[in-house]
Scaffold this motif. Structure first.
Motif, short mmCIF file in Angstrom:
data_model
loop_
_atom_site.label_atom_id
_atom_site.label_comp_id
_atom_site.label_asym_id
_atom_site.label_seq_id
_atom_site.Cartn_x
_atom_site.Cartn_y
_atom_site.Cartn_z
N GLU A 88 -9.50 25.35 9.67
CA GLU A 88 -8.28 25.02 8.94
C GLU A 88 -7.07 25.57 9.70
O GLU A 88 -7.07 26.69 10.18
N GLY A 89 -6.03 24.76 9.81
CA GLY A 89 -4.80 25.20 10.45
C GLY A 89 -4.73 24.96 11.94
O GLY A 89 -3.70 25.21 12.56
N TRP A 90 -5.82 24.48 12.52
CA TRP A 90 -5.86 24.20 13.96
C TRP A 90 -5.78 22.71 14.21
O TRP A 90 -6.34 21.90 13.47
N THR A 91 -5.07 22.35 15.27
CA THR A 91 -4.96 20.96 15.70
C THR A 91 -6.03 20.67 16.75
O THR A 91 -6.20 21.44 17.70
N TYR A 92 -6.75 19.59 16.57
CA TYR A 92 -7.78 19.21 17.53
C TYR A 92 -7.12 18.63 18.76
O TYR A 92 -6.39 17.64 18.68
N GLY A 93 -7.38 19.23 19.91
CA GLY A 93 -6.64 18.91 21.13
C GLY A 93 -7.12 17.69 21.88
O GLY A 93 -7.39 17.76 23.09
N PHE A 94 -7.18 16.57 21.19
CA PHE A 94 -7.57 15.29 21.80
C PHE A 94 -6.41 14.33 21.57
O PHE A 94 -6.42 13.54 20.61
N PRO A 95 -5.40 14.36 22.42
CA PRO A 95 -4.17 13.60 22.15
C PRO A 95 -4.39 12.11 22.01
O PRO A 95 -3.67 11.45 21.26
N GLU A 96 -5.37 11.56 22.72
CA GLU A 96 -5.63 10.13 22.62
C GLU A 96 -6.13 9.73 21.23
O GLU A 96 -6.02 8.56 20.84
N LEU A 97 -6.66 10.69 20.47
CA LEU A 97 -7.15 10.41 19.12
C LEU A 97 -6.20 10.90 18.03
O LEU A 97 -5.99 10.20 17.04
N GLY A 99 -2.96 11.84 18.48
CA GLY A 99 -1.57 11.51 18.75
C GLY A 99 -0.86 12.60 19.55
O GLY A 99 -1.03 13.79 19.27
N HIS A 100 -0.07 12.20 20.49
CA HIS A 100 0.62 13.16 21.35
C HIS A 100 1.63 13.98 20.57
O HIS A 100 1.81 15.18 20.83
N ASP A 101 2.31 13.38 19.60
CA ASP A 101 3.30 14.12 18.82
C ASP A 101 2.64 15.25 18.03
O ASP A 101 3.25 16.31 17.83
N THR A 102 1.41 15.03 17.59
CA THR A 102 0.69 16.07 16.86
C THR A 102 0.47 17.28 17.75
O THR A 102 0.62 18.43 17.31
N ILE A 103 0.12 17.05 19.01
CA ILE A 103 -0.08 18.15 19.97
C ILE A 103 1.26 18.81 20.28
O ILE A 103 1.37 20.04 20.35
#
Length: 307
Positions: A88-97, A99-103
């Motif tokens: 919880e609270g972590w962003t999954y670092g797969f920008p192609e899935l 979204g780049h803005d999420t990263i």
């Protein structure tokens, strides 16, 4: 002003490869600890708090400890371990899935696992589009170079050069399964069959599917076209339309930070093999960390990557 960057665990395989990719890059001011300081908790805490971004190249428990050491700071973190991939609270670092803005806007980013990178690149878009069912009993066959197994596995291959193939994870409880299921949005975890060969790096991940029981399912050609559309603008992930007669892994392959996707289709359209080829130390580890770092810093995502 240069971005202050600290690599916690810089002496390991992933950390060393990240440093190689950062050589000559003036955007970053690297915080470096000597051999004694790397094991000193106070020195690590100071480095974590002084950094704008920290990359954790540590075993899972050590990565969790590093996150605790960074508490109270504004430091953004990229974790290359599996400790926080479904946390919880972590962003999954797969920008192609995701979204780049999420990263770009994330403070805590967890690098995907190497095997899940191939599996998710193939399956997640097709499930989200409704071309494959989330309730389907997926299987994953995968083979990797031994570098992803750490020092112990590397030593076993060096000590026993006669061993050409190692199948492992026979108890079925592989740590990659939770992220495979979560980010592909599956009802059930796939059956995962990983193996290792006497090559330092490289990886092939395959998802074979028998379409006959699916009834009015999408055709393999729709899979190919949808994957091609999904990654059309990606400089890192490429869908290869011209299927080779063989997919090879070389024992001396050069480092590579991209990923190739293939769709093998049977003559009667009843069987399909979804296949990803990548470098377990590239897009599967260090290359993904650099890609995420670039995105988080507002830089071109391919800067420093080997493509």
């Amino acid at each position: 002003m240069a971005i202050r960057l600290f690599i916690d665990g810089a002496a390991g395989t992933t950390g060393l490869e990240i440093r190689e990719r950062l050589q000559g890059r003036g955007e970053f001011d690297l915080i470096v600890l000597d051999d004694a300081q790397r094991k000193d908790e106070a020195a690590r805490r100071d480095a974590l708090h002084a950094a704008d971004i920290a990359i954790l190249c540590l075993p899972d428990e050590a990565a969790k400890e590093a996150v605790k050491l960074a508490e109270g700071s504004a430091t953004r973190i990229i974790d290359a371990s599996s400790a926080h991939r479904v946390a919880e609270g972590w962003t999954y670092g797969f920008p192609e899935l995701v979204g780049h803005d999420t990263i770009t806007n994330a403070r805590l980013v967890s690098n995907p696992g190497c095997y899940p990178t191939g599996f998710l690149a193939l399956v997640a878009p097709l499930v989200r589009a409704g071309l494959l069912s989330s309730a389907w009993p997926f299987t994953v066959n995968a083979v990797s170079g031994f570098s992803g197994g750490g020092t112990a596995l590397i030593d076993r291959f060096h000590d026993h050069p006669e061993i050409a193939f190692r199948a492992y994870g026979l108890s079925m409880g592989h740590k990659h399964l939770p992220e495979m299921q979560k980010y592909a949005r599956l009802d059930f975890a796939p059956v995962f069959s990983p193996s290792v060969i006497p090559a330092h790096r490289g990886m092939v991940v395959e998802v074979p599917i028998n379409l006959s029981p699916m009834g009015e399912a999408a055709t393999p050609w729709e899979f190919l076209e949808y994957l091609a559309m999904t990654y059309a603008s990606s400089p890192v992930v490429k869908v290869v339309r011209e299927l080779p007669t063989e997919l090879l892994l070389s024992s001396d392959v050069a480092p590579f930070d991209g990923m190739e996707l293939f769709v093998a289709i049977s003559e009667g359209l009843e069987h399909v093999r979804l296949i990803a080829r990548l470098d377990n130390l590239g897009k599967g580890a260090s290359g993904a960390a650099i890609q995420n770092l670039n995105i988080m810093c507002g830089l071109s995502e391919t800067t420093g990557l080997r493509l």
